[in-house]
Design a protein around this motif. Sequence first.
Motif, PDB file in Angstrom:
ATOM      1  N   PRO A 694      40.432  37.233  64.986  1.00 56.26           N
ATOM      2  CA  PRO A 694      40.005  37.477  63.473  1.00 56.26           C
ATOM      3  C   PRO A 694      41.277  36.194  63.297  1.00 56.26           C
ATOM      4  O   PRO A 694      42.035  36.419  63.364  1.00 56.26           O
ATOM      5  CB  PRO A 694      39.538  37.883  62.787  1.00 56.26           C
ATOM      6  N   ASP A 695      41.119  35.034  62.139  1.00 59.21           N
ATOM      7  CA  ASP A 695      42.434  34.544  61.457  1.00 59.21           C
ATOM      8  C   ASP A 695      43.699  35.236  60.576  1.00 59.21           C
ATOM      9  O   ASP A 695      42.906  36.888  61.005  1.00 59.21           O
ATOM     10  CB  ASP A 695      41.298  33.904  60.406  1.00 59.21           C
ATOM     11  N   SER A 698      44.810  39.436  59.814  1.00 62.89           N
ATOM     12  CA  SER A 698      44.206  40.830  59.767  1.00 62.89           C
ATOM     13  C   SER A 698      44.695  41.684  60.117  1.00 62.89           C
ATOM     14  O   SER A 698      45.967  41.852  60.777  1.00 62.89           O
ATOM     15  CB  SER A 698      42.728  40.292  60.909  1.00 62.89           C
ATOM     16  N   GLU A 699      43.874  42.911  59.915  1.00 63.58           N
ATOM     17  CA  GLU A 699      44.485  44.343  60.378  1.00 63.58           C
ATOM     18  C   GLU A 699      44.625  44.527  61.257  1.00 63.58           C
ATOM     19  O   GLU A 699      45.628  45.458  62.656  1.00 63.58           O
ATOM     20  CB  GLU A 699      43.348  45.090  59.725  1.00 63.58           C
ATOM     21  N   GLU A 701      44.695  41.979  64.197  1.00 65.56           N
ATOM     22  CA  GLU A 701      46.578  41.901  64.552  1.00 65.56           C
ATOM     23  C   GLU A 701      47.567  42.582  64.418  1.00 65.56           C
ATOM     24  O   GLU A 701      49.129  41.945  64.734  1.00 65.56           O
ATOM     25  CB  GLU A 701      46.092  40.681  64.026  1.00 65.56           C
ATOM     26  N   THR A 765      38.593  51.643  55.997  1.00 68.15           N
ATOM     27  CA  THR A 765      38.945  50.160  57.288  1.00 68.15           C
ATOM     28  C   THR A 765      38.381  50.485  58.193  1.00 68.15           C
ATOM     29  O   THR A 765      39.249  49.430  59.057  1.00 68.15           O
ATOM     30  CB  THR A 765      39.480  49.507  56.571  1.00 68.15           C
ATOM     31  N   ASN A 767      37.891  49.495  61.187  1.00 69.08           N
ATOM     32  CA  ASN A 767      37.260  48.640  62.195  1.00 69.08           C
ATOM     33  C   ASN A 767      37.368  49.836  63.623  1.00 69.08           C
ATOM     34  O   ASN A 767      38.424  50.043  64.153  1.00 69.08           O
ATOM     35  CB  ASN A 767      36.904  47.770  61.768  1.00 69.08           C
TER      36      ASN A 767
END
Length: 869
Positions: A694-695, A698-699, A701, A765, A767
């Motif tokens: 993702p951009d 992000s968590e 990354e 959160t 994911n």
Amino acid sequence: EHLILQATRAMGNSCGSTDASSVKEIDDSISTSIEYVSDVEGHWEYFCNFVQMSKALRFCSPAADGNRKARTSAELEMELSPNWHFVFGGDSCDKGPGTLRFLEAMVRLKRKYPTNVHLILGNRDINKMRWTAELADSELQRAKEVPNAFWLPPKCQTHWEFLRQLSAQEEKVDEDTVTDDMIQRRNTKANKLRYLQDVDMGSKGEFEFRREELAHMRSLSKDQVSDEDVVRSYEESLAPGGCMRQYLELAQLAVFIAGSLFVHGQIIGNGFPKDQVVGADEHNTAWSIGVVPGKTERILDVPTWIEQLNAWAADQIREWQLQPTWKVPPTEPTFQAWASRGASELMAYGTPGTRYPTVVYGRYLTKKSMPLHYPPELVDYLQGQGVKYVVVGHTPHGNAPTVISHEDVTVIMGDTSFSHMSANQFFKGDNRGSACSTVYFNGLSWSVQGRTEKDQAIDYEIPSSMRSGHPLIGKFTQEDVDGKKFFVKAKLVNEKGAGTDEYLMSHIDNFSYEYSVAPVEDVLGAMEGGAFHLVSERLLMGSHDQDISTKISNLFDMFDTNHDGSISVKEVVAAVTDRVCRKALLDMFPTLDPAATLMDLSVLIDGKITPEEFEGICRKHSGGEKWKAGIYFPILAKSQPREVGEFPKALVSFSCTPTKSIRAEHVFPFQGHLSSWRHVGRRLECSFRELELPDGGSELEIVLGSMDNKNKRRLVTHASPVFPVNFPEEDRAALQIPKNAEFFVWSYPFASPWGWADSLIKKGTLNPDIAFLTVGGFIYLDADYKPLHINAAVPDPEGFLRFGKPVPLPRDWAMEQLEKGNFQPLTLQALCEAGASDYCWLNKMAKSSGDALDCPFGGFAYIGAGLKT
């Protein structure tokens, strides 16, 4: 004695003037194929692994287990493929419970194919002739006066001192209070054998290995095999018709086939004391090639030398058969005192006490055991004699064969007996594990195929003057800032099917081995002197004499890439969760609680830590017992009621949620032999070079960045054995298992900073991609064992992956799995706070004391010093 051994001058003058017809007679068959293995050392399972991958051999009556449990002669019978030669490089015995079976297999094969099977004499074979004299009743009667063998170090225990120490241990008294009567009660042939094996011959534990093999072959328990049975077995093996005696009669010191010269040790040595070995120079170096003990002139023609060397050895063995006991027993540790029995010169030739440069007990390496190129004049001589390859064993040199390349001459070192120290995979004392390679010649060039102890597939052609092969094999990198070099040990098979070539690099420091897997561009850069840190793993072998602080420092050196004396805590976290480093830590701190250690490190996650600080944390969490309790939770089918409560009374449910960014094509389990994958876990690699993140910010990354501290864009963890999907159809749908999934593995968490999973769970959160990396997940495979889907295990009270009541875990089973490295450190802090430290995936085939654990759909097992059940 006067022996003319002016090696360099004599052989230099002979280059190109050899009797070409005698070489051509042996080297004229371009269609000749050869296969080689060496130093089996009683490891029958290793030899069975070799036969499974062999190009030339097969069992006549193959069994489902690869004949690993063979008992009968029919199960040992083998066939050799047409037009193939098979060479066994020597050392048949001493290090495993398979010597009798291996010897019988070799003897039967040699008699079946007398011209195409070649057995070589190793030091461990030759020294068995000693027993006919040294186990005699007369030697026991004079045990107090028997000196050490003349080649042993002066401080080495004598037989009498060994018995004194044994008496003190068994009587539970100080050695100073041991009486002669106590010693005499233990002065038996069995204990003399134990002394010879444990102290004199470097084969500690061999007595019990023989007991284990006899029990297996007779279908008995080990306690039904007496000491006397074991002694009788050894004596019968050396009697007329005995398997060891037959091997000695059939074996040779050197073999020359199709330009390839085979000896057990080396044709040149740099460990020959100049005041002991005839012809050794001031550097303790001498050529063994051309030397025949008792001859005053070096024999320059290689075939003639081989013929006369083998004839000398055969004469020595016949001499032993005629005079197997002492004429005059030795009273002092000198060659002369030990020379009054048959084959005394050949026995010495196979020891450090040799008087002649030996092809048996010799090696040519640097002082730290790194590969060393032959002197130019020896290379020139070999070229002139038509010797293109020199193939040797004797010296353990890591987890795969080592190649040393010269212009037109290549040395192949085939002893891999120290592939995986303390693996204990096939038996207690197994130092090989699953590593195995075949070295074979196809008429044009030699090649190597096999697998390392990490299940890395090896397959490459050795470069030569006739064939380019894989030209990087055997090449060296430039020295790094510490003066350290690596050499290219093997080319790895790219089991992903695409991408750049990768090579196994190695650096050896005596019995400490470092390995790294490097892409070809990095290897080429390191050879040109580029800045490249080639360290990824170190197997701490043979370093028992080092203190813990030194070992900790060695571990730190692996991760301290800028050499500033400290490393980041996240790098230490990676080390604690890495299987190799974790095993080294547990060797230093057997009762270490890795989970508690990680929790302590988590508070320093953004800082640095020194070796002293890390040692202090490890000592802090090493005071208790590793095991106090263990439980397992079986997975339930959808129709079964789940257990409710807090861990360890119950295990939280999980949602099996498909990952989003991390997909099946990003993970690569190294399969290896599928039969063993069903029982043994595999290394698992996750590459995110092509990962669509993702951009920025992000968590996911951030988590990946924290794990990938070397910025290699790939992560490595451990996967469970492969397991068939056996859930009912309605459960498969609820667990989001693909319809075409045939198998699955559990992926353990990747190395990560402590607390990631827990903190994100609390925030709600977590994911699925992060859950897969930090908690674990299931990788589903198709019928060809190719990954096709990933489900992350996301803690969820309403999840469909539910567990039953906790069941006590049998201690013996848990300790065995812990020793094998199958338990992995927990990453869920809530479970650690409840006293658990390690866990492992169970499949329905998990067994304890002969009974399967009750987990038809699999489950999780937990252990911990603070676990309460």
